[in-house]
Design a protein around this motif. Structure first.
Motif, short mmCIF file in Angstrom:
data_model
loop_
_atom_site.label_atom_id
_atom_site.label_comp_id
_atom_site.label_asym_id
_atom_site.label_seq_id
_atom_site.Cartn_x
_atom_site.Cartn_y
_atom_site.Cartn_z
N ARG A 68 -21.03 23.30 -38.51
CA ARG A 68 -21.08 23.24 -37.04
C ARG A 68 -21.09 21.82 -36.51
NH1 ARG A 68 -25.72 27.79 -36.82
NH2 ARG A 68 -26.34 26.45 -38.57
N THR A 69 -21.21 20.83 -37.40
CA THR A 69 -21.09 19.43 -36.98
C THR A 69 -19.65 18.95 -37.00
OG1 THR A 69 -21.39 18.57 -39.23
CG2 THR A 69 -23.38 18.96 -37.93
N LEU A 70 -18.72 19.84 -37.38
CA LEU A 70 -17.32 19.48 -37.52
C LEU A 70 -16.48 20.28 -36.52
CD1 LEU A 70 -15.19 17.97 -39.39
CD2 LEU A 70 -15.08 20.11 -40.69
N THR A 71 -15.45 19.65 -35.96
CA THR A 71 -14.49 20.39 -35.13
C THR A 71 -13.28 20.74 -35.98
OG1 THR A 71 -13.57 18.29 -34.33
CG2 THR A 71 -15.23 19.37 -32.95
N VAL A 72 -12.95 22.04 -35.99
CA VAL A 72 -11.85 22.55 -36.81
C VAL A 72 -10.94 23.37 -35.92
CG1 VAL A 72 -11.22 23.87 -38.87
CG2 VAL A 72 -13.45 22.72 -38.77
N THR A 73 -9.65 23.03 -35.92
CA THR A 73 -8.72 23.76 -35.08
C THR A 73 -7.48 24.18 -35.88
OG1 THR A 73 -7.70 21.68 -34.31
CG2 THR A 73 -9.45 22.63 -32.95
N GLY A 312 -19.52 12.25 -36.13
CA GLY A 312 -19.70 13.67 -35.88
C GLY A 312 -21.12 14.16 -35.96
N ARG A 313 -22.09 13.26 -35.94
CA ARG A 313 -23.48 13.73 -35.95
C ARG A 313 -23.83 14.39 -34.63
NH1 ARG A 313 -26.56 11.68 -40.09
NH2 ARG A 313 -25.63 9.99 -41.31
N MET A 314 -24.64 15.44 -34.70
CA MET A 314 -25.06 16.13 -33.48
C MET A 314 -26.30 15.45 -32.90
SD MET A 314 -24.44 20.14 -34.44
CE MET A 314 -24.65 20.61 -32.71
#
Length: 314
Positions: A68-73, A312-314
């Motif tokens: 969930r710390t990564l954006t994946v499309t 990408g840290r939340m």
């Protein structure tokens, strides 16, 4: 969608190119046909997408990694219905655009001919750097072009080695099998400065395959600014990957494949990954889950890369 107490990769992915990790599909197998192989790999991207939504917990408690710390499309398919040459041109352009925006493309084919288009896209986007490449494959894929200019699934790395922008010393084939590689092609590759890690060396080393893979990555990273990892799944034993054009009697294991994908995702210089030759017409379910999990483990590795670099840290 997944159960609320068990979110999966499909709950994270959205469409478009906005993700740090962007899935692309290369739904083409004309290159396989030209090379005399069994067609069907054109259906691989669609088959993988059917499986992806239910693959992979977003938080992996075994590895303590949270996706969930990564954006994946999902950036969709490239050049559906186009000729092979037009598909290569379109794929090269898409990869170059994504890499130029600091995205990491993960391209699912389709025939292994896609790899020359992917490599050219990376070379174009990183023209001021130095690109290295590792081809995880039972074959060398340095066959000559057909009729002097027609690419196919056996030619992508001859085309790369012949590209004046690429230094052959920055190339390695990993998990090659001597019963699949001619002496002529071996001498050509080595004459260009490329290296080969034979499957026999992996078996006799007494080490996990991933350790030798990471050593090669580190070796390339000493000189290269960016690394392309290409993974032809016919390097995986047919017991784990039956759905390929050229099924392997022996080879890497599924665990080896997942660990290699995780290591590639972790490595700060891996800018591009492709996966080739999944053929759902031969076998869909088991091999489709294998490829989907390879994508999942690469994504887990990318999270670990980000944590090391502070991205990408939340």
């Amino acid at each position: 969608m997944s159960k609320t107490d068990d979110p999966r990769l499909g709950d994270l992915m959205t469409t478009g190119d906005a993700g740090q990790l962007v899935l692309l599909g290369y739904p083409h197998d004309e290159g396989v046909a030209r090379n005399g192989g069994r067609v069907g790999a054109a259906g691989a991207p669609a088959a993988v997408r059917k499986t992806l939504p239910r693959i992979g917990t977003l938080y992996n408690p075994e590895l303590d990694v949270d996706l969930r710390t990564l954006t994946v499309t999902d950036g969709g398919d490239v050049a559906v219905g186009a000729s092979l040459e037009d598909a290569h041109a379109a794929l090269e352009k898409r990869v170059a655009e994504l890499v130029a925006q600091d995205k990491v493309p993960f391209v699912i084919g389709g025939g292994n001919d896609q790899s020359i288009a992917n490599a050219r896209g990376l070379l174009s986007a990183k023209s001021d750097g130095r690109v290295g490449a590792i081809n995880v494959d039972a074959h060398l894929d340095v066959r000559p072009l057909l009729d002097g200019d027609r690419a196919h699934s056996g030619s992508p790395f001859r085309q790369l080695l012949d590209d004046e922008r690429f230094d052959g010393h920055d190339f390695c084939v990993f998990a090659a099998q001597g019963n699949q590689c001619s002496a002529t092609h071996t001498h050509y590759l080595q004459g260009k400065g490329g290296g080969i890690v034979w499957m026999s060396a992996l078996r006799s080393s007494g080490k996990p395959a991933v350790d030798m893979f990471k050593a090669r990555l580190d070796q390339l990273s000493e000189e290269c600014t960016d690394i392309f990892v290409s993974f032809d799944i016919d390097s995986i034993s047919g017991a784990d990957a039956p759905g390929v054009s050229c099924v392997a009697s022996y080879g890497l294991s599924a665990i080896d494949a997942f660990e290699i994908c995780f290591a590639a995702g972790c490595h700060p210089k891996v800018s591009l990954f492709d996966c080739s030759e999944y053929n759902p017409l031969i076998e869909e379910h088991r091999t489709g889950r294998l490829v989907a999990n390879m994508f999942y483990y690469f994504a887990l590795g990318l999270v670990c890369r980000n944590e090391r670099t502070g991205i990408g840290r939340m």
